[in-house]
Design a protein around this motif. Structure first.
Motif, PDB file in Angstrom:
ATOM      1  N   ILE A  65      23.273  39.058  43.728  1.00 27.69           N
ATOM      2  CA  ILE A  65      24.402  39.753  43.119  1.00 27.69           C
ATOM      3  C   ILE A  65      25.547  38.760  42.958  1.00 27.69           C
ATOM      4  O   ILE A  65      25.799  37.926  43.842  1.00 27.69           O
ATOM      5  CB  ILE A  65      24.851  40.973  43.955  1.00 27.69           C
ATOM      6  N   GLU A  66      26.229  38.824  41.809  1.00 27.66           N
ATOM      7  CA  GLU A  66      27.310  37.883  41.502  1.00 27.66           C
ATOM      8  C   GLU A  66      28.505  38.648  40.949  1.00 27.66           C
ATOM      9  O   GLU A  66      28.357  39.528  40.087  1.00 27.66           O
ATOM     10  CB  GLU A  66      26.833  36.853  40.487  1.00 27.66           C
ATOM     11  N   ASP A  67      29.672  38.332  41.464  1.00 27.99           N
ATOM     12  CA  ASP A  67      30.902  38.924  40.955  1.00 27.99           C
ATOM     13  C   ASP A  67      31.300  38.209  39.666  1.00 27.99           C
ATOM     14  O   ASP A  67      31.244  36.975  39.579  1.00 27.99           O
ATOM     15  CB  ASP A  67      32.021  38.799  41.993  1.00 27.99           C
ATOM     16  N   ALA A  80      33.783  40.258  50.975  1.00 32.93           N
ATOM     17  CA  ALA A  80      33.942  39.858  49.579  1.00 32.93           C
ATOM     18  C   ALA A  80      33.021  38.676  49.287  1.00 32.93           C
ATOM     19  O   ALA A  80      32.919  37.732  50.072  1.00 32.93           O
ATOM     20  CB  ALA A  80      35.391  39.477  49.306  1.00 32.93           C
ATOM     21  N   ILE A  81      32.326  38.744  48.152  1.00 29.53           N
ATOM     22  CA  ILE A  81      31.386  37.662  47.811  1.00 29.53           C
ATOM     23  C   ILE A  81      31.628  37.203  46.369  1.00 29.53           C
ATOM     24  O   ILE A  81      32.149  37.956  45.540  1.00 29.53           O
ATOM     25  CB  ILE A  81      29.910  38.104  47.982  1.00 29.53           C
ATOM     26  N   GLN A  82      31.228  35.963  46.098  1.00 24.08           N
ATOM     27  CA  GLN A  82      31.178  35.476  44.720  1.00 24.08           C
ATOM     28  C   GLN A  82      29.748  35.568  44.213  1.00 24.08           C
ATOM     29  O   GLN A  82      29.476  36.079  43.135  1.00 24.08           O
ATOM     30  CB  GLN A  82      31.677  34.026  44.644  1.00 24.08           C
ATOM     31  N   LYS A  83      28.793  35.114  45.055  1.00 24.69           N
ATOM     32  CA  LYS A  83      27.370  35.233  44.744  1.00 24.69           C
ATOM     33  C   LYS A  83      26.608  35.250  46.059  1.00 24.69           C
ATOM     34  O   LYS A  83      26.897  34.462  46.959  1.00 24.69           O
ATOM     35  CB  LYS A  83      26.900  34.067  43.866  1.00 24.69           C
ATOM     36  N   ALA A  84      25.653  36.162  46.179  1.00 18.10           N
ATOM     37  CA  ALA A  84      24.921  36.287  47.447  1.00 18.10           C
ATOM     38  C   ALA A  84      23.545  36.893  47.195  1.00 18.10           C
ATOM     39  O   ALA A  84      23.328  37.612  46.210  1.00 18.10           O
ATOM     40  CB  ALA A  84      25.706  37.153  48.440  1.00 18.10           C
ATOM     41  N   ALA A  85      22.617  36.578  48.119  1.00 17.89           N
ATOM     42  CA  ALA A  85      21.272  37.162  48.053  1.00 17.89           C
ATOM     43  C   ALA A  85      21.318  38.565  48.636  1.00 17.89           C
ATOM     44  O   ALA A  85      22.065  38.848  49.574  1.00 17.89           O
ATOM     45  CB  ALA A  85      20.288  36.295  48.835  1.00 17.89           C
ATOM     46  N   LEU A  86      20.498  39.469  48.064  1.00 23.22           N
ATOM     47  CA  LEU A  86      20.443  40.848  48.514  1.00 23.22           C
ATOM     48  C   LEU A  86      19.218  41.095  49.371  1.00 23.22           C
ATOM     49  O   LEU A  86      18.128  40.589  49.075  1.00 23.22           O
ATOM     50  CB  LEU A  86      20.411  41.799  47.305  1.00 23.22           C
ATOM     51  N   LYS A  87      19.412  41.873  50.444  1.00 20.12           N
ATOM     52  CA  LYS A  87      18.316  42.302  51.307  1.00 20.12           C
ATOM     53  C   LYS A  87      18.256  43.821  51.275  1.00 20.12           C
ATOM     54  O   LYS A  87      19.256  44.494  51.024  1.00 20.12           O
ATOM     55  CB  LYS A  87      18.523  41.818  52.744  1.00 20.12           C
ATOM     56  N   HIS A  89      18.507  47.506  52.225  1.00 28.27           N
ATOM     57  CA  HIS A  89      19.456  48.276  53.038  1.00 28.27           C
ATOM     58  C   HIS A  89      20.854  47.659  53.061  1.00 28.27           C
ATOM     59  O   HIS A  89      21.688  48.079  53.857  1.00 28.27           O
ATOM     60  CB  HIS A  89      18.941  48.474  54.474  1.00 28.27           C
ATOM     61  N   ASP A  90      21.116  46.681  52.162  1.00 25.98           N
ATOM     62  CA  ASP A  90      22.478  46.164  52.023  1.00 25.98           C
ATOM     63  C   ASP A  90      23.370  47.218  51.375  1.00 25.98           C
ATOM     64  O   ASP A  90      22.918  48.030  50.568  1.00 25.98           O
ATOM     65  CB  ASP A  90      22.485  44.897  51.155  1.00 25.98           C
ATOM     66  N   LYS A  91      24.674  47.178  51.706  1.00 24.12           N
ATOM     67  CA  LYS A  91      25.656  48.075  51.115  1.00 24.12           C
ATOM     68  C   LYS A  91      26.535  47.269  50.149  1.00 24.12           C
ATOM     69  O   LYS A  91      27.118  46.252  50.534  1.00 24.12           O
ATOM     70  CB  LYS A  91      26.534  48.727  52.198  1.00 24.12           C
ATOM     71  N   ILE A  92      26.616  47.724  48.907  1.00 19.07           N
ATOM     72  CA  ILE A  92      27.377  47.034  47.864  1.00 19.07           C
ATOM     73  C   ILE A  92      28.575  47.901  47.470  1.00 19.07           C
ATOM     74  O   ILE A  92      28.431  49.112  47.264  1.00 19.07           O
ATOM     75  CB  ILE A  92      26.501  46.779  46.613  1.00 19.07           C
ATOM     76  N   ARG A  93      29.768  47.273  47.373  1.00 17.87           N
ATOM     77  CA  ARG A  93      30.944  48.011  46.897  1.00 17.87           C
ATOM     78  C   ARG A  93      31.460  47.376  45.616  1.00 17.87           C
ATOM     79  O   ARG A  93      31.736  46.179  45.565  1.00 17.87           O
ATOM     80  CB  ARG A  93      32.054  48.037  47.949  1.00 17.87           C
ATOM     81  N   VAL A  94      31.564  48.200  44.574  1.00 12.81           N
ATOM     82  CA  VAL A  94      32.114  47.792  43.281  1.00 12.81           C
ATOM     83  C   VAL A  94      33.314  48.691  43.011  1.00 12.81           C
ATOM     84  O   VAL A  94      33.146  49.893  42.794  1.00 12.81           O
ATOM     85  CB  VAL A  94      31.059  47.931  42.161  1.00 12.81           C
ATOM     86  N   GLY A  95      34.517  48.131  43.051  1.00 14.06           N
ATOM     87  CA  GLY A  95      35.704  48.965  42.959  1.00 14.06           C
ATOM     88  C   GLY A  95      35.776  49.882  44.165  1.00 14.06           C
ATOM     89  O   GLY A  95      35.725  49.422  45.312  1.00 14.06           O
ATOM     90  N   ASN A  96      35.851  51.197  43.913  1.00 14.98           N
ATOM     91  CA  ASN A  96      35.830  52.150  45.028  1.00 14.98           C
ATOM     92  C   ASN A  96      34.494  52.870  45.133  1.00 14.98           C
ATOM     93  O   ASN A  96      34.385  53.898  45.794  1.00 14.98           O
ATOM     94  CB  ASN A  96      36.966  53.167  44.873  1.00 14.98           C
ATOM     95  N   ARG A  97      33.463  52.344  44.493  1.00 14.94           N
ATOM     96  CA  ARG A  97      32.136  52.947  44.506  1.00 14.94           C
ATOM     97  C   ARG A  97      31.176  52.105  45.356  1.00 14.94           C
ATOM     98  O   ARG A  97      31.148  50.870  45.254  1.00 14.94           O
ATOM     99  CB  ARG A  97      31.582  53.068  43.077  1.00 14.94           C
ATOM    100  N   TRP A  98      30.402  52.811  46.188  1.00 15.82           N
ATOM    101  CA  TRP A  98      29.442  52.150  47.073  1.00 15.82           C
ATOM    102  C   TRP A  98      28.017  52.443  46.610  1.00 15.82           C
ATOM    103  O   TRP A  98      27.728  53.520  46.089  1.00 15.82           O
ATOM    104  CB  TRP A  98      29.587  52.663  48.502  1.00 15.82           C
ATOM    105  N   PHE A  99      27.135  51.468  46.819  1.00 23.25           N
ATOM    106  CA  PHE A  99      25.716  51.638  46.511  1.00 23.25           C
ATOM    107  C   PHE A  99      24.881  51.084  47.662  1.00 23.25           C
ATOM    108  O   PHE A  99      25.259  50.100  48.318  1.00 23.25           O
ATOM    109  CB  PHE A  99      25.320  50.904  45.217  1.00 23.25           C
TER     110      PHE A  99
END
Length: 559
Positions: A65-67, A80-87, A89-99
């Motif tokens: 995932i890359e910002d 906060a990340i610029q670019k990172a590998a996903l595993k 059960h990771d939790k991702i936040r985009v704005g005020n939305r979580w995935f």
């Protein structure tokens, strides 16, 4: 019947937390753009989300995932990340939305065999992947609460399907609750729960309670019910292992979409229609752990399983968990009462043994001088054996006293990686002559934990010594020590070996007091002492093992 696909890796995003039923979003393209842009793969409305906020890419089965220089940033597990590998059960936040990010299939530990499904005498579970994008997911606690709130406010009325009326089901649930209070056997609780599921979902052709083994990760049916018209010669239930894993790890309720509205009906032939089925999969969540899962399926396309059925099943699972927790609590209280008496007895006994050995210390030293003067090799050899036995008795007494005493833990902020690495050189020197190598895979997050460092190191050393004993004379013996900090502030310290493993017949006894597989060389107190330390530190000790392959012991600490 399709087999498990090890080559194609699929990934999904689910809105998080899953308060209402949501569809997992399949990440199909090599680049999945997230943002307000209407042409993007995943569109999110809201001022906190940039037009092109982030992108998920897939490279050789690995998801990143890359910002995209968003205004409010992209966060992975609260960082906060610029670019990172996903595993998974990771939790991702985009704005005020979580995935929630989930992978299918999961990876398997390299030192342990891929666990397979177990079966009982009634039903055979086959392994068939189910597309998670064809399911709806909801947090199980929210699903159960939704059913109870809606059923309590529903006005009783004559319904077309009286067994599916929320009010009728609530009444049945209350009756189940009253009945379960008089039952003190877990198996009977499962049986009554399945009876209710089959009664309240008449279209269901089978319902199962499945448990996951702590020792080898395999799934086993512990209770099952079949409908009367189920063909007894074809009691094969096709399920997805990944579906089970998701339900247990994320504590979510999964239900198939409404097959009566499925667009696949438009052009499908009779064979495909016959093979369609609807399912529910619900975790049975206890106070401190997940006890198992409840699974039901229906081949009835006229009255398929629905979201309302899923919320009711969640409420049933919750009721089963409450009653099982009560049984376990009472059993533990009784065991603690008995152990308190045993502890007092063996503690006094150990004190007396140590006192007797101390009193005989002078006599032992005198015997040393006389035997040395006699120059009798046979007598000297026999005396050495007796001294070894006395030393063993003394050590056993010390271990017993250490176990029964109430430790006063001195919990301080402790750099866990540093506490482990203090022992690295001494461990490598101690076991190198036995051909055992060490691998340290310590978390880059450099966990600092409130814990008693001395007690922690003692517990870790116990696990390492056990691992070394399991390897014995095996060539290229290897012990791996690793640390991991999960998003929910859970610290896991693992000790993995590629030794002889534990026989399945001994799995249930491994943590029992005084049980040992080392013969006269073991006291059977090492692992119970580790378990006692971990539990008193607010965690739990778990293990997996395969005979001839190896074992993994994990100390899991919760914040």
């Amino acid at each position: 019947m399709s087999g498990r696909n090890h080559h194609k890796v699929e990934a999904y995003l689910i809105p998080y937390p899953i308060e209402s039923f949501s569809r997992p979003i399949l990440i199909e393209d090599q680049q999945t753009f997230i943002g307000r842009d209407p042409t993007g793969s995943i569109k999110i409305a809201g001022k906190t989300v940039s037009r092109q906020h982030a992108v998920i890419t897939c490279e050789n089965g690995r998801f990143l995932i890359e910002d995209l220089d968003s205004q409010n940033g992209t966060f992975l597990n609260n960082k906060a990340i610029q670019k990172a590998a996903l595993k998974s059960h990771d939790k991702i936040r985009v704005g005020n939305r979580w995935f929630l990010f989930l992978l299918q299939p999961e990876t398997v530990d390299d030192l342990l065999i891929d666990p397979s499904f177990s079966a009982n005498d009634t039903i055979v579970i086959s392994n068939e992947e189910i597309k998670l994008s064809e399911l709806w997911a909801q947090n199980t606690e929210h699903a159960a609460r939704f059913f109870l709130q809606n059923a309590a406010t529903e006005v009783p009325k004559k319904a077309i399907e009286p067994d599916r009326s929320a009010y009728k089901r609530l009444s049945m649930l209350y009756q189940l609750s009253d009945h379960l209070r008089t039952i003190n056997e877990v198996a009977k609780i499962y049986e009554k729960g399945l009876d209710l599921i089959m009664e309240s979902i008449p279209s269901a052709n089978c319902a199962l309670i499945v448990k996951k083994s702590d020792s080898d990760g395999s799934y086993k049916i512990v209770a099952s019910k079949l409908s009367r018209d189920q063909n007894t010669n074809k009691n094969e239930v096709p399920v997805s292992r990944t579906l089970f894993d998701w339900v247990l790890s994320e504590k979510i309720t999964l239900v198939s979409q409404d097959v009566s509205k499925d667009l696949r009906f438009k052009d499908s032939d009779s064979i495909r229609i016959h093979n369609l089925r609807s399912i529910i999969c619900v975790p049975i969540v206890g106070k401190n752990d997940v006890l198992g899962l409840l699974y039901a399926q229906s081949d009835n396309l006229i009255a398929p399983i629905t979201k309302d059925d899923a919320t009711f099943a969640s409420a049933v699972a919750n009721e089963l968990a409450l009653n099982i927790d009560n049984i376990r609590f009472l059993a533990k209280a009784l065991k603690n009462e008995r152990m308190a008496g045993v502890g007092l007895t063996i503690g006094n006994l150990a004190h007396n043994i140590k006192n007797l050995i101390a009193l005989n210390q002078s006599a032992s030293q005198l015997m040393d001088r006389h035997i040395a003067a006699s120059e009798n090799d046979q007598m000297e050899k026999c005396w050495q054996w007796m001294q070894q036995s006395l030393a063993g008795i003394n050590q056993l007494s010390t271990d017993i006293l250490d176990y029964v005493k109430e430790d006063q833990f001195l919990n301080r902020p402790t750099d866990i990686n540093k506490a482990i690495m203090k022992y690295r050189h001494s461990l490598e020197r101690r076991f190198s002559h036995e051909g055992i190598s060490f691998d340290f895979a310590l978390s880059s997050e450099n966990p600092v934990w409130m814990i008693d460092e001395i007690q922690f190191q003692r517990a870790l050393l116990n696990l390492v010594i056990n691992a070394a004993d399991a390897i014995k004379d095996k060539k290229r013996g290897k012990i791996r020590i690793s640390t991991e900090v999960k998003a929910n502030r859970c610290l896991t310290v693992s000790v993995v070996d590629n030794g002889c493993g534990i026989a399945s017949s001994k799995m249930d006894k491994v943590l029992d007091l005084f049980f040992t597989t080392k013969g006269t060389k073991g006291t059977g107190l090492g692992l119970p002492m580790v378990q006692k330390f971990v539990e008193k530190s607010g965690g739990k000790l778990t293990f997996k093992s395969r005979e001839g392959i190896g074992s993994k012991f994990q100390m899991i600490f919760f914040a």
